[in-house]
Scaffold this motif. Structure first.
Motif, PDB file in Angstrom:
ATOM      1  N   GLU A 254       0.800  -1.218   0.000  1.00 34.67           N
ATOM      2  CA  GLU A 254       0.000   0.000   0.000  1.00 34.67           C
ATOM      3  C   GLU A 254       0.838   1.275   0.000  1.00 34.67           C
ATOM      4  O   GLU A 254       0.337   2.345  -0.300  1.00 34.67           O
ATOM      5  CB  GLU A 254      -0.910   0.014   1.240  1.00 34.67           C
TER       6      GLU A 254
ATOM      7  N   ARG B 145       0.746   3.542  -3.154  1.00 39.99           N
ATOM      8  CA  ARG B 145      -0.534   3.750  -3.828  1.00 39.99           C
ATOM      9  C   ARG B 145      -0.795   5.230  -4.122  1.00 39.99           C
ATOM     10  O   ARG B 145      -1.133   5.613  -5.250  1.00 39.99           O
ATOM     11  CB  ARG B 145      -1.675   3.187  -2.979  1.00 39.99           C
TER      12      ARG B 145
ATOM     13  N   ALA C  86      -2.782  -3.299  -5.014  1.00 41.93           N
ATOM     14  CA  ALA C  86      -1.723  -3.786  -4.128  1.00 41.93           C
ATOM     15  C   ALA C  86      -1.763  -5.308  -4.149  1.00 41.93           C
ATOM     16  O   ALA C  86      -2.640  -5.925  -3.525  1.00 41.93           O
ATOM     17  CB  ALA C  86      -1.915  -3.250  -2.714  1.00 41.93           C
TER      18      ALA C  86
ATOM     19  N   SER D 136      -2.233  -7.731  -1.078  1.00 39.18           N
ATOM     20  CA  SER D 136      -3.477  -7.826  -0.310  1.00 39.18           C
ATOM     21  C   SER D 136      -4.736  -7.853  -1.163  1.00 39.18           C
ATOM     22  O   SER D 136      -5.826  -8.046  -0.627  1.00 39.18           O
ATOM     23  CB  SER D 136      -3.568  -6.635   0.656  1.00 39.18           C
ATOM     24  N   GLN D 137      -4.626  -7.671  -2.473  1.00 40.16           N
ATOM     25  CA  GLN D 137      -5.812  -7.640  -3.335  1.00 40.16           C
ATOM     26  C   GLN D 137      -5.703  -8.706  -4.422  1.00 40.16           C
ATOM     27  O   GLN D 137      -4.608  -9.075  -4.853  1.00 40.16           O
ATOM     28  CB  GLN D 137      -5.963  -6.254  -3.983  1.00 40.16           C
TER      29      GLN D 137
END
Length: 334
Positions: A186, A189, A202, A205-206
Motif C-alpha cells: 500500500e 498507492r 496492491a 493484499s488484493q
C-alpha cells in the motif's frame, strides 16, 4: 582534445553486489571514423545494470574490467571522421543500443559510435534527459508498438513504481489509454494515483484478476505490460479481455514464466534494443519522447539524485531495495 587521454570510469572485476563497482582511471582514445567523444553530465540507472553486475542478465560481462551503464546525458566534445549529424557542443543522450560491458557510460567521458546516441531535446536538463530515454522508449515500444495499445484501452502495468513503470503510466495517458497500476504493498498507492493511474492494485493484499475485472466492467484489460514474468505471468493473462495482448519486457522473477490459458490471447516478448538498433526506431522514439518532454506530458519521476561516480554503489543499493519510486540518477562531477 584529439590526442588519446584518460578518464575516470566505473568498472567491475568480479560478479557480485554493489560493492564490486570501483572507480578507476582508464584509457580514452580519440574518436575514430563515425564516433563521438562525449562528456557525461548525468547517468540514469536501470535494473538491467544490477542484473548484469551480478551475472543474471541475458548476456554476461567479460571479466575482469567490465564496463557498465546504458543511459546517460552529455555534451559532444569531439567528432571523428565522417560524422556530420553532430558537432562539438551538441547535447546528446545515449541510445542504450550497445553492449554495456564494452561501451558502458558510467564514466566522465566515453567514446561512442554515432548510432549509439540521439539528440537531447532542446531545453531539457541533463538529469531529466538521463532519466528519460530508456524508460520512455521501453514504455512506448512495449505498449504501443508491441502491444498495440490504443486510445481508450485499459493497460495493466506491473512494477509501476519503477522508472519504466512510472514512464508507462505517463505514456498511456499521453496516448489516451487508461493505466491500471500494480505494486506489492500500500505504501506507493498514493504516489501512483498522483501520477495518473486510474487504479492501483496492491498485489500483496488484493486479488489482481478480480480488481481488474471490477475496474473494466468485467471485460478485462486490453494490454498487460509486465516487468516481472515468473509464475505470476499467467495471472496477468487471466486479467485480460479475450484477444488481449500480454507484453513481457523484464524478468525480475527468475523462475520460468507460466503461460496464461485464457485463449485467444497474444503473448509478446519485447526487447527495446531490437527497436532502437535501427535508425527508424530511434527516430520514432526520439520524436515521441522529445515532444512529450517539451509539452510536459512526459516528466520523468526522479526518485533520488546522487553526486559523483563514487556514489554508484550506494545508488545501486537503493535501486535493489525497491523502496523508491521512479528513476535514480547520478550526476557526474567532472
Amino acid at each position: 582534445m584529439g590526442n588519446d587521454m584518460t578518464t575516470r570510469a566505473v568498472l567491475f572485476h568480479e560478479l557480485g553486489g554493489p560493492e564490486v563497482l570501483t572507480v578507476e582511471e582508464v584509457p580514452l582514445r580519440a574518436p575514430g571514423p563515425g564516433e563521438l567523444r562525449v562528456r557525461v553530465e548525468a547517468i540514469g540507472l536501470n535494473r538491467a545494470e544490477a542484473l548484469f553486475r551480478s551475472g543474471t542478465y541475458y548476456y554476461q560481462p567479460t571479466l575482469p574490467g567490465s564496463r557498465l551503464g546504458y543511459e546517460a546525458a552529455g555534451v559532444v566534445e569531439e567528432v571523428g571522421e565522417g560524422v556530420t549529424a553532430y558537432a562539438p557542443g551538441d547535447e546528446v543522450m545515449a541510445a542504450a543500443n550497445f553492449d554495456f560491458g564494452v561501451h558502458g557510460v558510467y564514466a566522465e567521458r566515453v567514446v561512442l559510435a554515432e548510432e549509439y546516441v540521439v539528440p537531447r531535446p532542446t531545453g531539457v536538463d541533463a538529469v531529466t534527459a538521463a532519466a528519460a530515454w530508456l524508460a520512455y522508449s521501453t514504455a512506448y515500444g512495449g505498449m504501443v508498438e508491441a502491444g498495440g495499445l490504443r486510445p481508450g484501452d485499459e493497460v495493466l502495468i506491473t512494477g509501476a513504481s519503477s522508472g519504466v513503470g512510472t514512464a508507462a503510466i505517463q505514456t498511456a495517458l499521453r496516448i489516451g489509454a487508461v493505466p491500471i497500476a500494480t505494486t506489492r504493498g500500500e505504501a506507493k498507492r498514493r504516489r501512483l494515483l498522483g501520477l495518473g493511474a486510474a487504479e492501483v492494485i496492491a498485489t500483496d493484499s488484493q486479488d489482481l484478476v478480480a480488481e481488474v475485472r471490477r475496474r473494466t466492467g468485467g471485460r478485462g484489460a486490453r494490454v498487460a505490460f509486465d516487468a516481472i514474468g515468473g509464475p505470476g505471468f499467467a495471472e496477468l493473462g487471466n486479467a485480460l479481455e479475450p484477444g488481449g495482448t500480454a507484453v513481457l519486457y523484464g524478468w525480475l522473477d527468475h523462475r520460468p514464466a507460466e503461460m496464461p490459458m485464457n485463449w485467444p490471447l497474444t503473448v509478446r516478448g519485447y526487447a527495446n534494443g531490437a527497436v532502437v538498433r535501427t535508425a527508424e526506431g530511434r527516430a520514432r522514439m526520439a520524436g515521441f519522447i522529445g515532444s512529450g518532454l517539451r509539452d510536459g506530458s512526459l516528466a520523468p519521476v526522479i526518485a533520488e539524485t546522487f553526486e559523483g561516480l563514487a556514489a554508484l554503489p550506494e545508488a545501486h543499493r537503493l535501486m535493489e531495495s525497491t523502496t523508491h519510486t521512479g528513476k535514480i540518477v547520478v550526476r557526474v562531477v567532472d
